[in-house]
Design a protein around this motif. Structure first.
Motif, short mmCIF file in Angstrom:
data_model
loop_
_atom_site.label_atom_id
_atom_site.label_comp_id
_atom_site.label_asym_id
_atom_site.label_seq_id
_atom_site.Cartn_x
_atom_site.Cartn_y
_atom_site.Cartn_z
N GLY A 36 1.04 -1.31 0.01
CA GLY A 36 -0.13 0.04 -0.14
C GLY A 36 0.94 1.01 -0.06
N ARG A 37 0.10 2.22 -0.01
CA ARG A 37 0.66 3.82 0.18
C ARG A 37 1.41 3.80 1.43
NH1 ARG A 37 -3.26 6.17 -1.00
NH2 ARG A 37 -3.95 6.60 1.03
N VAL A 38 2.56 4.31 1.68
CA VAL A 38 3.30 4.30 2.84
C VAL A 38 2.89 5.76 3.34
CG1 VAL A 38 5.59 4.81 4.22
CG2 VAL A 38 5.38 3.04 2.04
N GLU A 39 2.44 5.59 4.77
CA GLU A 39 2.05 6.93 5.60
C GLU A 39 2.58 6.99 6.90
OE1 GLU A 39 -2.34 7.62 5.53
OE2 GLU A 39 -2.43 7.74 3.39
N VAL A 40 3.14 7.97 7.40
CA VAL A 40 3.77 8.14 8.67
C VAL A 40 3.04 8.86 9.51
CG1 VAL A 40 6.06 7.39 7.62
CG2 VAL A 40 5.19 9.96 7.61
N TYR A 41 3.05 8.88 10.68
CA TYR A 41 2.26 9.64 11.64
C TYR A 41 3.38 10.48 12.28
CZ TYR A 41 -1.28 11.02 15.29
OH TYR A 41 -1.77 11.65 16.21
N ALA A 78 2.35 7.42 -6.94
CA ALA A 78 1.21 7.04 -6.32
C ALA A 78 0.65 5.83 -6.86
CB ALA A 78 0.24 8.07 -6.46
N TYR A 79 1.56 4.92 -6.90
CA TYR A 79 1.11 3.25 -7.42
C TYR A 79 -0.07 2.98 -6.76
CZ TYR A 79 1.22 -1.45 -9.02
OH TYR A 79 1.02 -2.74 -9.56
N PHE A 80 -0.42 3.28 -5.36
CA PHE A 80 -1.60 2.34 -4.68
C PHE A 80 -2.69 3.91 -4.26
CE2 PHE A 80 2.08 -0.17 -3.68
CZ PHE A 80 1.28 -1.52 -3.79
N GLY A 81 -2.38 4.95 -5.23
CA GLY A 81 -3.30 5.92 -5.04
C GLY A 81 -2.93 7.22 -4.19
N GLU A 82 -3.22 8.41 -4.37
CA GLU A 82 -2.96 9.72 -3.99
C GLU A 82 -3.53 9.80 -2.73
OE1 GLU A 82 -3.26 12.86 -6.41
OE2 GLU A 82 -2.40 11.93 -8.17
N GLY A 83 -2.36 10.22 -1.65
CA GLY A 83 -2.89 10.58 -0.31
C GLY A 83 -3.68 11.65 -0.26
N SER A 84 -4.37 12.01 0.72
CA SER A 84 -5.19 13.37 1.06
C SER A 84 -4.32 14.25 2.13
CB SER A 84 -6.55 13.17 1.26
OG SER A 84 -6.59 12.21 2.60
N CYS A 114 7.05 18.06 -3.63
CA CYS A 114 6.41 17.11 -4.24
C CYS A 114 4.97 17.40 -4.06
CB CYS A 114 6.62 15.61 -3.52
SG CYS A 114 8.45 15.23 -3.24
N GLU A 115 4.19 16.41 -5.11
CA GLU A 115 2.64 16.63 -5.03
C GLU A 115 2.31 14.86 -4.87
OE1 GLU A 115 1.31 18.04 -8.49
OE2 GLU A 115 2.53 19.85 -8.50
N HIS A 116 0.78 14.81 -4.48
CA HIS A 116 0.59 13.40 -3.91
C HIS A 116 0.78 12.55 -5.48
CE1 HIS A 116 -0.65 13.92 0.23
NE2 HIS A 116 -1.33 15.00 -0.08
N ARG A 117 0.84 12.94 -6.42
CA ARG A 117 0.83 12.00 -7.60
C ARG A 117 2.33 11.35 -7.49
NH1 ARG A 117 4.07 14.81 -11.36
NH2 ARG A 117 4.24 17.09 -11.09
N GLU A 118 3.37 11.77 -6.65
CA GLU A 118 4.65 11.35 -6.10
C GLU A 118 4.52 10.54 -4.87
OE1 GLU A 118 7.87 14.16 -7.16
OE2 GLU A 118 6.28 15.59 -7.04
N ASP A 119 3.50 10.20 -4.42
CA ASP A 119 3.17 9.42 -2.96
C ASP A 119 3.97 7.88 -3.37
OD1 ASP A 119 2.21 11.23 -1.65
OD2 ASP A 119 -0.03 10.49 -1.94
N ALA A 120 4.88 7.68 -2.15
CA ALA A 120 5.52 6.40 -2.18
C ALA A 120 4.74 5.41 -1.60
CB ALA A 120 6.87 6.67 -1.53
N GLY A 121 5.12 4.08 -2.19
CA GLY A 121 4.38 2.68 -1.61
C GLY A 121 5.30 1.58 -1.47
#
Length: 255
Positions: A36-41, A78-84, A114-121
């Protein structure tokens, strides 16, 4: 052991400090609990990671931090979709040996171009390569109790790079990386020599499966959900005690 006043507060503070040592990480938008898309807190919010310099070494750290064994692969664009949410990290440059993305060289929190189209997964795919001497090591690392058989070409040839050669395990190692081997990516093989194994478990469920906490105000609390047979589900509270909670927190990387 009884702790009074100030001693108790210092003790609880030390525990909290250890539990929050690393910023929590999660995978979002994948088809399973292993991708999935990597998200950090950070600073009270979830955010994404930019794919600038993002590679398999970074993915390996994410998979390790999440407790997911196997082969780590990095995905960009953003292979797994763009974050928000916000883009929280950029220019991540892990060596692959770190325990957390937070330990890797990276931009300052929230600084990026960057923009969300560059989100890493990432994807954390269970290992399928091994040898007769490392079957038990690989299966234990993947959460299974035992393994049988190891033969080249059983499940087809791979298409990516050959990363490990001349592996020499005793069978007691906790992970494949603890076995003797050549330097990463150094080999004299072709994909015709790719080896495969079959891991087994009496009830068909790995001994270690993905867990997550849902519905809490912070990533360190919430309803416990477990991923088995392609779906997330809950756990009934019959017999549920603090000892069970200790195991869940430990599996999620908290003290």
């Amino acid at each position: 052991m009884w702790l009074g006043g100030d001693s108790c507060m210092r003790y609880l503070g030390a525990i909290a400090g250890r539990a929050k040592r690393f910023a929590p990480v999660r995978l979002v938008g994948g088809g399973s609990g292993r991708e999935g898309r990597v998200e950090v807190y950070h600073a009270g919010q979830w955010g994404t990671v930019c794919d600038d310099q993002w590679d398999d070494a970074d993915a390996e750290v994410v998979c390790r931090q999440l407790g997911l064994g196997g082969t780590a692969k990095a995905w960009g664009q953003a292979y797994f979709g763009e974050g928000s949410g916000r883009v929280l990290l950029d220019e991540v440059g892990c060596t692959g040996n770190e325990l957390s993305v937070e330990q890797c060289p990276k931009s300052a929190w929230g600084e990026h171009n960057c923009e969300h189209r560059e989100d890493a997964g990432v994807s954390c795919t269970p290992l399928t390569d091994g040898s007769l001497r490392l079957v038990g090591v690989v299966c234990r690392q993947l959460g299974f109790r035992s393994g049988v058989g190891a033969s080249p070409g059983l499940f087809g040839e791979g298409a990516g790079p050959i990363l490990v050669d001349d592996v020499s395990c005793t069978g007691k190692e906790p992970a494949l990386t603890h076995c003797g081997r050549r330097e990463w990516k150094k080999h004299d093989c072709t994909h015709q020599e790719d080896v495969s194994i079959t891991c087994s478990q009496e009830d068909g469920v790995p001994a270690s499966v993905p867990l997550r906490l849902v519905g809490g105000e912070t990533p360190t609390e919430g309803r416990v959900e477990i991923y088995i047979h392609g779906q997330w589900g809950t756990i009934c509270d019959d017999g549920w005690t603090d000892r069970d909670a200790d195991v869940v927190c430990r599996q999620l990387g908290y003290t």
